[in-house]
Design a protein around this motif. Sequence first.
Motif, mmCIF file in Angstrom:
data_model
loop_
_atom_site.group_PDB
_atom_site.id
_atom_site.type_symbol
_atom_site.label_atom_id
_atom_site.label_comp_id
_atom_site.label_asym_id
_atom_site.label_seq_id
_atom_site.Cartn_x
_atom_site.Cartn_y
_atom_site.Cartn_z
ATOM 1 N N LEU A 202 21.935 -53.336 46.708
ATOM 2 C CA LEU A 202 21.301 -52.911 45.463
ATOM 3 C C LEU A 202 20.641 -51.544 45.621
ATOM 4 O O LEU A 202 20.637 -50.731 44.692
ATOM 5 C CB LEU A 202 20.279 -53.951 45.022
ATOM 6 C CG LEU A 202 19.614 -53.742 43.650
ATOM 7 C CD1 LEU A 202 20.668 -53.669 42.546
ATOM 8 C CD2 LEU A 202 18.623 -54.863 43.377
ATOM 9 N N GLU A 204 21.708 -49.083 47.168
ATOM 10 C CA GLU A 204 22.715 -48.013 47.083
ATOM 11 C C GLU A 204 22.932 -47.533 45.647
ATOM 12 O O GLU A 204 23.418 -46.421 45.435
ATOM 13 C CB GLU A 204 24.051 -48.521 47.629
ATOM 14 C CG GLU A 204 24.148 -48.595 49.129
ATOM 15 C CD GLU A 204 25.569 -48.882 49.570
ATOM 16 O OE1 GLU A 204 26.151 -48.015 50.249
ATOM 17 O OE2 GLU A 204 26.104 -49.955 49.213
ATOM 18 N N CYS A 205 22.590 -48.336 44.684
ATOM 19 C CA CYS A 205 22.850 -47.998 43.283
ATOM 20 C C CYS A 205 21.958 -46.843 42.821
ATOM 21 O O CYS A 205 20.790 -46.750 43.215
ATOM 22 C CB CYS A 205 22.605 -49.212 42.386
ATOM 23 S SG CYS A 205 23.636 -50.640 42.807
ATOM 24 N N ASP A 206 22.499 -45.984 41.975
ATOM 25 C CA ASP A 206 21.724 -44.840 41.475
ATOM 26 C C ASP A 206 20.547 -45.289 40.629
ATOM 27 O O ASP A 206 19.511 -44.616 40.577
ATOM 28 C CB ASP A 206 22.628 -43.917 40.651
ATOM 29 C CG ASP A 206 23.698 -43.247 41.505
ATOM 30 O OD1 ASP A 206 23.467 -43.099 42.718
ATOM 31 O OD2 ASP A 206 24.761 -42.898 40.956
ATOM 32 N N ASP A 207 20.716 -46.397 39.928
ATOM 33 C CA ASP A 207 19.651 -46.894 39.053
ATOM 34 C C ASP A 207 18.947 -48.104 39.652
ATOM 35 O O ASP A 207 18.520 -49.016 38.937
ATOM 36 C CB ASP A 207 20.208 -47.249 37.683
ATOM 37 C CG ASP A 207 21.338 -48.274 37.759
ATOM 38 O OD1 ASP A 207 21.822 -48.536 38.875
ATOM 39 O OD2 ASP A 207 21.715 -48.813 36.700
ATOM 40 N N ALA A 208 18.819 -48.121 40.996
ATOM 41 C CA ALA A 208 18.143 -49.239 41.664
ATOM 42 C C ALA A 208 16.734 -49.397 41.106
ATOM 43 O O ALA A 208 15.959 -48.436 41.074
ATOM 44 C CB ALA A 208 18.094 -48.991 43.164
#
Length: 369
Positions: A202, A204-208
């Motif tokens: 999670l 790694e996600c841009d919008d974590a």
Amino acid sequence: MAEHAPLPPSSAHCWVRCAGWRSLHSAFPVDGDTEPAMEGTAAHWCFEQMFAGVTPAVGATAPNGILVTDEMLDGAELFVDTVRRMVPPDSTLYIEDKLMMSNVIHDLVWGTPDAFAIAPGVIHLFDYKFGHRYVEEFENWQCITYAAGIYQALGSLPPETVVHITIVQPRVFNRGSPVRTWSTTIGELLPYWAKLRAAALLAECDDAPCVPGDWCEFCNGRHACEALQRTALSATEDAFSSIPLVLPPLAAARELRAMKRSAGMLNARITGLEQQLLDLYRKGTDVPYFMGERAQGRQRWIVPVEQVAALGGMFGINLTKPGAITPKQAVKAGVPAGVVEKMSDEPLGEWRLVEASTDKARKVFGGST
């Protein structure tokens, strides 16, 4: 490979709960180590030397420039003695060996435990903490992450393999023993590793998403976290709510728990804003209502221990124990203060942000405050 992992085991208790920790932490890197962090590094160097058969002298200089103290040597001795006492004779002992967690958790996770030992059917994992803040051994996320690295390095271990996680913390005097152990098994650690793996994916996600909690205190970007700001402001509003003066036990207990959580959020937000404004102040930016100041550091010798010993000989005073006593102790022992001042200095301590007086703020910034 970078020296520090993007998702380090030492901060696993933060990023396992807050996926946004990675992006905030990397966006606002810390400029240099704090004095407590540098002391901790020197303390770790002391136990590394002791494992190698060398005991540093009091007053010796660690590789990071910090002087070795009696307290560091006592703590290092406790750690070394604990490891040697707890590790079975048929174990293989590893000191400061880097471990990878790519297969068990994620390739963004790696780290170096202080010490671990492997024996048939059992793993001993040791973590040394020189700071004053109490560190819980039970469900210790840092050590749980290290255990994943050991599991990966060994290839495969049966689920009944015992894992002893031991925290050695010599400077904690108010809560139990300085040596505390949580015993678990590989099978019991599997769900923890699954949670770490999900958190790393999670992150790694841009919008974590950022999830506020008491772990915010350890985040470099807490001053820029909108989620923490909203939570802290909400806690501030709740503090002004009207409540009965006398509450039944259950209501009082629930409120106390809520207030403690709110206090943690507010403290994390406060310290984050303090660090942001302090950095601006040190760069020459005007900061309304606040100013920076430096605490007075401890006086220290600026000459080799041999010269300190020779100084003591001139006045018939033993200034070594071994190493060298502090300059202030030398003055108390009878060495003239003027002589000690020429052979020592008193560096300024860490910067801190303090609230300026109303008169000073008006003088600096003008207008009403």
